[in-house]
Design a protein around this motif. Sequence first.
Motif, short mmCIF file in Angstrom:
data_model
loop_
_atom_site.label_atom_id
_atom_site.label_comp_id
_atom_site.label_asym_id
_atom_site.label_seq_id
_atom_site.Cartn_x
_atom_site.Cartn_y
_atom_site.Cartn_z
N ASN A 172 0.85 -1.20 0.00
CA ASN A 172 0.00 0.00 0.00
C ASN A 172 0.89 1.24 0.00
OD1 ASN A 172 -1.33 -2.23 2.06
ND2 ASN A 172 -2.70 -1.49 0.49
N SER A 218 0.99 -2.22 -4.91
CA SER A 218 -0.13 -2.75 -5.70
C SER A 218 -1.42 -1.99 -5.45
CB SER A 218 -0.34 -4.24 -5.41
OG SER A 218 -1.25 -4.46 -4.35
N PHE A 219 -1.55 -1.42 -4.25
CA PHE A 219 -2.85 -0.82 -3.91
C PHE A 219 -2.68 0.46 -3.10
CE2 PHE A 219 -7.28 -0.55 -2.72
CZ PHE A 219 -7.92 -1.11 -3.82
N PRO A 220 -2.30 1.57 -3.78
CA PRO A 220 -2.14 2.83 -3.04
C PRO A 220 -3.46 3.45 -2.61
CG PRO A 220 -1.82 3.18 -5.39
CD PRO A 220 -1.96 1.70 -5.20
N ARG A 221 -4.56 3.06 -3.26
CA ARG A 221 -5.83 3.73 -2.99
C ARG A 221 -6.52 3.05 -1.80
NH1 ARG A 221 -8.79 3.26 -8.05
NH2 ARG A 221 -9.67 1.39 -7.18
N PHE A 223 -0.52 10.03 0.54
CA PHE A 223 -0.02 9.67 -0.79
C PHE A 223 -0.83 10.36 -1.88
CE2 PHE A 223 -0.24 7.22 -4.69
CZ PHE A 223 1.10 7.14 -5.01
N ASN A 224 -2.16 10.29 -1.75
CA ASN A 224 -3.04 10.83 -2.80
C ASN A 224 -2.71 12.28 -3.12
OD1 ASN A 224 -4.29 8.38 -2.73
ND2 ASN A 224 -6.19 9.12 -1.77
N TYR A 238 0.58 12.50 -4.95
CA TYR A 238 0.51 11.87 -6.28
C TYR A 238 -0.25 12.77 -7.25
CZ TYR A 238 -0.52 8.60 -10.02
OH TYR A 238 -0.63 7.99 -11.25
N LEU A 239 -1.40 13.26 -6.81
CA LEU A 239 -2.23 14.09 -7.70
C LEU A 239 -1.55 15.43 -7.99
CD1 LEU A 239 -5.74 13.16 -6.26
CD2 LEU A 239 -4.67 12.32 -8.36
N LEU A 295 4.80 6.79 -8.84
CA LEU A 295 4.12 5.54 -8.51
C LEU A 295 4.46 4.48 -9.54
CD1 LEU A 295 1.96 3.78 -7.03
CD2 LEU A 295 0.26 4.80 -8.57
N LEU A 339 2.97 0.86 -10.24
CA LEU A 339 1.88 -0.01 -9.81
C LEU A 339 2.15 -1.43 -10.30
CD1 LEU A 339 -0.89 0.40 -8.38
CD2 LEU A 339 -1.90 0.37 -10.67
N ILE A 340 2.10 -2.39 -9.42
CA ILE A 340 2.41 -3.79 -9.75
C ILE A 340 1.30 -4.67 -9.18
CG2 ILE A 340 4.08 -5.66 -9.41
CD1 ILE A 340 6.24 -3.59 -8.97
#
Lengths: 239, 231
Positions: A58, A81-84, A91-92, A95-96, A102, A104-105
């Motif tokens: 995360n 795999s799951f930042p949200r 983070f959000n 990131y935005l 990021l 994503l895997i």
Amino acid sequence: MNKTSPSLADAVSDIPDGVQLMIGGFGGSGAPIELIHALIDRFRATGSPKNLTVINNNAGNGAIGIAAMIKAGMVRKMICSFPRSSNAEAFNEKYLAGEIELELIPQGTLAERIRARGAGIPAFYTPTSFGTELAEGKPTETFDDKMYVQELWLKADFALIKGHDGDETGNLTYRLAGRNFNPLMAMAADRTIAQVSNLRAPGSIDPEAVVTPGIFVDKIVEVPAPQQEEVLVRRGVVY
Amino acid sequence: MSGFNLMEDKLTNAQIAWRAAQDIEDGSYVNLGIGFPEMIAKFQPDGRDVTYHTENGVLGFGKAPAEGQEDWDLINAGKKAITLKPGASFFHHADSFSMVRGGHLDLAVLGAYQVAQNGDLANWRVGTKGVPAVGGAMDLVHGAKRVAVVTDHVTKDGGPKLVEACTFPLTGVGCVTRVYTSLAVIDIEDSKFVLREKLPGITLDALQAVTGATLHIVGEVAELNVPEGIS
């Protein structure tokens, strides 16, 4: 061989700027909160370590742990795999705003890429992500009439992990679902730093119960009654 | 026309979950996706012994604990607190996904934004805005012996979710074998939607009208009936 570190501050004292850092845990379970906070303390006191690439499932929750690292400005890039999630504002926002990278895997590919590094396997093929945008640019191959995507091992300079029982040789057990990524990251990183709830004498852990053998661990520090990330998030604790 | 009101007479999520639960076989190992698919466990028929897998490394978990009884080191992939059943086990993430990719799970049930007639699934991202997150969905669709989807038959705007080709980013290619919707049960065979069951109140024409690809009929189409008391 005694790998015991006298303090949390000592345990994280030699992590330099710019490294790739694996941090164990899935959600709040198995997250080495005290090691992370010791790293934040060091950053606040000295300005290092910064420009870190952090690998975790995360991207932090609430205002503690990885989220607090991000908020403090220590993290250049997240690999996860799951930042949200419902409490991922730290983070959000970055990131935005384009202030954090990021990668994503897919979760199983993330786990296997970490395992592969620990096992010395530079690449492997998986059906996961075939035909999706996450496979773009990756080699593919057919085996037994099915398509597979080539994935590379995932390296790290350091890992911060959380065990339950440990001994001074680095043998570790885990608590409940807190095992998750911790044993894999212990294998994969060049240097693995483990916090454990109970640091015991060698021979205290039944060899048949050891999950991570000490060969994968470089430093071990005792944190009796560790804080639990989910509990802290629910209490609204800010670090 | 029959007077069927698409938005009022369709099945609820609980009713769709009940229907999906009827197909879970005794002795099977099952992964239920986070959210709506998790509801299926509530409707597991009596007398069937089912072992549930969660990606973060638990096999054989049971119901959520009572409020206040949570141990937050014991969670599922949705980060909800769980309890263990006798015979449960813990394992690390690579072993967990070996169970998935290695073909050891009998069934995975996921939600969907879109399912295409060739079995393509889109369920992780609807556009390029916001923060993307994929989790274990792309792994789960490759490996389980059967991959089923539970979904409303149509979008909130009434548009089709069962389509000729997905327009949203794919989770997996040709992976879905059965779809339980709010109106019907549909298998995917030879890149076609094959209608197996439909609500008795909706006509074939009305069902086809809200489906984005041709519904094929092979043999009998059974009535999809859900017992009273499941809502």
